[in-house]
Scaffold this active site. Structure first.
Site, mmCIF file in Angstrom:
data_model
loop_
_atom_site.group_PDB
_atom_site.id
_atom_site.type_symbol
_atom_site.label_atom_id
_atom_site.label_comp_id
_atom_site.label_asym_id
_atom_site.label_seq_id
_atom_site.Cartn_x
_atom_site.Cartn_y
_atom_site.Cartn_z
ATOM 1 C CB THR A 166 -2.500 -3.619 -1.055
ATOM 2 O OG1 THR A 166 -4.001 -3.349 -1.196
ATOM 3 C CG2 THR A 166 -1.882 -4.537 -1.768
ATOM 4 C CE LYS A 179 -4.680 -0.106 0.498
ATOM 5 N NZ LYS A 179 -5.200 -1.002 -0.357
ATOM 6 N NE ARG A 194 25.428 30.524 -9.450
ATOM 7 C CZ ARG A 194 25.582 29.282 -9.842
ATOM 8 N NH1 ARG A 194 25.214 29.162 -11.377
ATOM 9 N NH2 ARG A 194 26.146 28.301 -9.109
ATOM 10 C CG HIS A 217 18.649 28.300 -13.627
ATOM 11 N ND1 HIS A 217 19.817 28.292 -13.514
ATOM 12 C CD2 HIS A 217 18.465 27.301 -14.614
ATOM 13 C CE1 HIS A 217 20.409 27.082 -13.824
ATOM 14 N NE2 HIS A 217 19.418 26.263 -14.573
ATOM 15 C CD GLN A 257 28.316 21.201 -10.456
ATOM 16 O OE1 GLN A 257 27.926 22.035 -10.065
ATOM 17 N NE2 GLN A 257 28.436 20.873 -11.921
HETATM 18 O O1 LIG Z 1 26.606 25.571 -9.957
HETATM 19 C C1 LIG Z 1 26.360 25.244 -11.204
HETATM 20 N N1 LIG Z 1 26.856 24.296 -11.813
HETATM 21 C C2 LIG Z 1 26.678 23.794 -13.219
HETATM 22 O O2 LIG Z 1 27.120 22.681 -13.490
HETATM 23 C C3 LIG Z 1 25.906 25.023 -13.997
HETATM 24 N N2 LIG Z 1 25.856 24.813 -15.336
HETATM 25 C C4 LIG Z 1 25.048 26.047 -15.431
HETATM 26 O O3 LIG Z 1 24.660 26.373 -16.659
HETATM 27 N N3 LIG Z 1 25.152 26.895 -14.205
HETATM 28 C C5 LIG Z 1 25.667 26.032 -13.091
HETATM 29 N N4 LIG Z 1 25.946 26.257 -12.006
#
Ligand SMILES: O=c1[nH]c(=O)c2[nH]c(=O)[nH]c2[nH]1
Length: 295
Positions: free
Chosen positions: A58, A11, A176, A256, A228
């Site tokens: 279930t 479930k 940004r 974005h 990353q």
């Molecule tokens: O932090 C980011 N990693 C990316 O791999 C990436 N690619 C992107 O267009 N903007 C960003 N920003």
């Protein structure tokens, strides 16, 4: 000749609310969760031969979710998931794995006239606490996590030095907006038994608090070079803070916010250092994932 390669059933979307009433203080505490319970085992013939004798309905699984929530603590969710899963193994010899997912929704206590209210709560965001447990006779694997914690920083994030070629239109930026919906998980070393989950059960709330705190603090104070790199720093710290974890994972959309050039209107300056009004994008978004393990 076809064969049944994998099978599990149960479930999903079982919504459960539990209240605890402190008789002495009159203070009530509430938990709301959504539970998914999928069983595996010697159930092949139900698929291949219409043999329902191996099927725990279930509907019965749903009933069991409620009954176990009544009979046992539902906090921490790691404990409830383990108790629920163990029940199916103990009760049904032909069931070999219980896959339990618990999603805990936020009900935060209201402050009224400066004091915590004894029985009123509010939803302070869509953030969820998540547990995915697989209960087997030879051990219990648990992945704990946070989902849908939406965060934004208005500066302190850059992205430059990336590959530039004939496919590239994105300008480099040293300042940004960074926004994401945090999906973070920490996988525990395998618990040999339910008793091992129960012993030191405080570890689960402690880890959740640490992961949440580390995620938010690192997001805020890191001079981010990229999603990353910032998420990797978060993983390293959670591995340190939660000694019984063996794998930390993040999945982060890069939500974005585009600058809007308004210079066509009376020469309005709204780009670069003059940017104030942006257009939040609903898609497409970046999606950055990683898992970091102990060496
Ligand atoms: O932090 C980011 N990693 C990316 O791999 C990436 N690619 C992107 O267009 N903007 C960003 N920003």
């Amino acid at each position: 000749m076809p064969f049944l390669a994998t099978a599990r059933y149960g479930k999903d979307n079982v919504r459960v609310y539990k209240v605890h009433r402190d008789q002495e203080t009159g203070v009530q505490s509430v938990t709301e969760m959504t539970v998914c319970c999928l069983l595996e085992g010697a159930i092949e013939t139900s698929y291949t031969e219409a043999d329902n004798s191996v099927v725990v309905a279930t509907d019965s699984i749903k009933n069991t979710i409620y009954i176990k929530a009544k009979e046992n603590p539902v906090n921490p969710p790691e404990l409830y998931a383990s108790i629920l899963g163990q029940h199916f193994l103990d009760k049904y010899a032909h069931i070999s794995v219980a896959n339990i997912k618990v999603t805990v929704h936020r009900w935060t206590r209201m402050t009224v006239d400066g004091a915590p209210h004894p029985h009123s709560f509010y939803r302070d965001g869509e953030e969820k606490r998540i547990v995915e447990a697989a209960i087997r006779r030879d051990g219990i694997t648990i992945k704990s996590g946070i989902a849908d914690l939406t965060v934004l920083k208005s500066t302190g994030s850059a992205f430059h030095g990336f590959v530039r070629d004939e496919y590239t239109s994105l300008p480099e930026t040293w300042d940004r907006i960074l926004s994401t919906d945090v999906d973070c998980s920490w996988t525990w070393k395998v618990f040999p038994t339910l008793a091992a989950v129960q012993e030191g059960v405080e570890r689960f709330d402690k880890a959740w608090e640490s992961a949440r705190q580390i995620t938010m603090k690192t997001f805020a104070i890191d001079e981010s070079a990229s999603v990353q790199n910032t998420m990797y720093k978060m993983c390293e710290q959670i591995l340190d803070a939660v000694p019984e974890s063996q794998l930390i994972g993040y999945s982060l959309p890069n939500k974005h916010y585009f600058e809007i050039d308004l210079s066509w209107h009376k020469g309005l300056k709204n780009t670069g250092k003059d940017a104030e009004v942006y257009a939040p994008q609903s898609g497409p978004n970046g999606l950055i994932k990683c898992e970091v393990a102990r060496s």
